[in-house]
Enzyme design. Structure first.
Site: not given
Ligand code: GLC
Length: 708
Positions: A267
């Site tokens: 993430d």
């Molecule tokens: C965010 C979220 C994730 C998302 C990613 C990209 O922190 O946790 O669900 O897809 O970053 O935006």
């Protein structure tokens, strides 16, 4: 390209170029504000020019075809290896056309509806140049304080797995090769993210393997079996280990859940955040942990890029570990056809046609019709177009009803409840008042800083026949980093409902929320309650159809609705206790409305449950004069096993449409899988005493004990 060609491509790459392929950045250029390059200093990773043009993938938050075409052209011109960039984006419940939030779509109990919605989103995302969407969110959600329940399909492993698999088929198209009308999907957030203590986002989760295997992993398995191309690790720890470097559970994902050699992405910055978790701050150690665990792409941090080369040079880490990760990414790009056409799917004309497109929006409206959940109706719904209706509350005429994680559109356009009603009944029959909006909470450490309007005089509704009150929580109060310490409505809204009640007219609440809220007082004060969640761009039109009876509600709760905060966690598939006294001394443990519950304007009667070996049948009759849909649910309980098993578990459901007076015999077949549970590394079915339950929700069921 063939596998050999990919191997040859790998062979020509330097180690540094391979590490860039494992790194995800953001497009550096701001060709157009709508490009969604939310981060003007995208090179905050201090990438060199060569590194930037060797990146494997980038995020785009508001993808725009013309911009991403330019970014790809730039990249292809400057990347020595001519490996196309992978564009990724958070298209969670729609791109230009916004569908209901996933938690609402879970309430449809209609996997085909979800598949179709995701396929529509894929078509629109692909036209804007997106190759991978960060969806479905497969998190099992039991705690409504957690803002991200809105992205989940709720509290049940089986329903989650069905919806996750349907989402993947919709996004990807069901074939190994992902054609230009589809995109690769990325299931998230693996694993146990929704079990965060206190419902506080990013907080620690501590879940037994028994729970993980029997509850939390099932949706990821469902998505994996549907061929999901990518998985995203979650921010939380399990057993004290950050999921981004959790070798044991990433191996489980690949080897037990069927994910195999697909791509695992961190993430946002979550690898770097392992330092905050107290693991290590050394780039080389983080890189070693990540690559050994099986991570392939590092999102928005550069620990692998900066920390791996010395490991390989010193022999601490074989370059094979890097090559494996690079090959997974190259194979994904190949699956998308990017090597043949780096601009696959990009279509500026199609993209423009998707904006406010009535054909696309009708799909969103039809989806929304099945996601609203009718919780109470004391003979006050549907409303007649000839009745004089009062319309009050902060969401009466709000267009902030699309739901969180829906910002990839170029032309936002949501229909409010008032707009929807005005388009379907005489406007002069609607009195709109007391409808000041509430703002989202912003906790600034000293105080809750929010502007809560007081709703004053309600006498303007004195000559109305019925009153609709649109209440709930601000759209921005759910989603990521939006956990709340309370699930209560703001006092001014409850005060408004009390004032409206004092007029002596029927009052119907329409609840807008990204989570189950405490609506105990509302349900006591109102004659009707329709839980609207956030139903996407066509919210107002869909709600008007449901409230006016042009559509018959069929939604069923995908997540239990607690009577109050104190009951949390409250979910139907809990284990039995040694002593059956489960209530509090001051309140019941029963939720206000249970999982699977939802009313219709029709009336369905269940009878004749029979269990003949593995065949379960029940008679369901629509005893009303209205056509409608019913979700017939099959639950099973395993009374004796090596470990305690839930008091009931959803094992199958059928959403069936009935004509007035129509009676159907509904049949389910009990499989070994339905009777099995995970225990110490294997799936066990132990012959013995089981109970079979069939009914319209997880509480009101016909049941029979049997031996399997
Ligand atoms: C965010 C979220 C994730 C998302 C990613 C990209 O922190 O946790 O669900 O897809 O970053 O935006």
């Amino acid at each position: 390209m063939t596998e050999q060609q990919l191997e040859d491509l790998l062979a020509q790459m330097t180690l540094h170029e391979k590490l860039c392929q494992l790194t995800q950045g953001e497009p550096r250029k701001i060709v157009d504000k709508m490009a969604g390059v939310v981060n003007p200093d995208a090179n905050k990773n201090n990438l060199t020019e060569e590194e930037y043009y060797a990146l494997g993938s980038v995020i785009s938050y508001v993808p725009k075809a013309s911009v991403l075409r330019g970014v790809q052209q730039d990249h292809m011109a400057k990347d020595r290896n001519k490996i196309p960039l992978l564009f990724m984006s958070d298209v969670v419940h729609g791109k230009e056309t916004v569908f209901p939030i996933p938690l609402a779509m879970g309430c449809s109990f209609n996997p085909e509806l979800v598949r179709s919605a995701c396929e529509t989103a894929a078509r629109e995302a692909s036209a804007s140049g997106v190759h991978t969407v960060f969806a479905p969110a497969c998190d099992l959600a039991r705690d409504p304080r957690w803002g991200r329940v809105m992205e989940s399909y709720g509290e049940d492993p089986y329903l989650n797995a069905q919806m996750a698999a349907a989402s993947v088929r919709g996004f990807q198209g069901g074939e190994d090769r992902i054609d230009e009308a589809h995109v690769s999907s990325c299931m998230k957030h693996y694993l146990g993210y929704g079990a965060c203590f206190g419902g506080r986002d990013y907080n620690t989760s501590d879940v037994s393997e028994y729970e993980l295997q029997n509850y939390y992993m099932r949706s990821f398995e469902g998505a994996a079996k549907a061929g999901v191309a990518m998985a995203m690790t979650s921010f939380n720890t399990l057993d004290g280990i950050p999921m981004t470097i959790h070798e044991k559970y990433l191996r489980t994902l690949r080897e037990e859940l069927g994910f195999g050699e697909n791509v695992i992405i961190s993430d946002y910055n979550s690898l770097a955040e392992c330092e905050n978790h107290g693991i290590t701050g050394k780039d080389s150690e983080l890189a070693h942990l990540a690559l050994t665990a099986g991570l392939d792409i590092e999102m928005m941090s550069t620990k692998i890029l900066s920390g791996t080369e010395n490991l390989v040079r010193s022999g601490e880490l074989s370059e094979e570990a890097v090559d494996k990760a690079v090959m997974r990414i190259l194979r994904l790009k190949n699956r998308l056809g990017l090597f043949e056409n780096p601009y696959r799917g990009l279509d500026e004309t199609a993209e423009k046609n998707f904006a406010r497109n009535p054909v696309q929006r009708e799909k969103a409206r039809n989806c929304a019709l099945e996601c609203g959940v009718l919780l109470k109706n004391e003979g006050v719904l549907p409303i007649s177009v000839h009745e004089k209706i009062g319309l009050a509350g902060p969401f009466a005429d709000s267009d902030e009803v699309g739901g969180e994680w829906a910002f990839a559109m170029l032309e936002p356009y949501n229909i409010s409840l008032y707009q929807g009603l005005c388009s379907q009944m005489p406007k002069e029959n609607i009195t709109l008042a007391c409808c000041d909006r509430i703002k989202r909470f912003k906790f600034n450490k000293e105080q809750i800083d929010t502007d809560i309007p007081e709703y004053g005089d309600v006498s303007t509704f004195a000559d109305c026949d019925k009153i609709l009150v649109a209440i709930g929580e601000h759209m921005g109060d759910s989603g990521e980093a939006a956990s709340k310490h309370t699930i209560s409505l703001t006092p001014n809204q409850i005060a408004l409902v009390r004032k409206l009640r004092s007029l002596g007219k029927p009052v119907i609440a329409v609840v807008f929320a990204g989570r189950p809220m405490d609506i105990l007082q509302i349900s006591q004060l109102c004659d009707g309650v329709l839980y609207a969640w956030y139903l996407g761009c066509e919210t107002g039109n869909a709600l008007a159809e449901l409230l006016l009876g042009r559509a018959n509600p069929s939604g069923k709760l995908a997540m239990s609705l607690p009577a109050n905060l104190g009951q949390i966690p409250v979910h139907y598939n809990h284990l039995p206790q040694g002593r059956q006294w489960m209530d509090y001394i001051d309140y019941t443990e029963k939720p206000l409305y249970p999982f699977g519950y939802g009313l219709s304007y029709s009336k369905f009667e269940y009878s004749n449950l029979t269990v003949d070996g593995r065949t379960v049948t029940v008679t369901v009759k629509n005893v009303s004069s209205l056509p409608g849909a019913e979700v017939v649910q099959l639950y099973i309980r395993d009374h004796f096993a090596k470990v305690s098993r839930p008091v009931k578990e959803l094992k199958a459901f059928q959403k069936l449409w009935f004509a007035p007076g129509e009676e159907k015999t509904v049949t389910f077949t009990v499989t070994d899988k339905m009777l099995s549970y995970w225990y110490r590394g294997q799936w066990l079915w132990e012959p013995g005493t089981f109970s079979v339950f069939v009914g319209p929700d997880s509480e009101r069921t016909l049941s029979q004990q049997c031996e399997y």
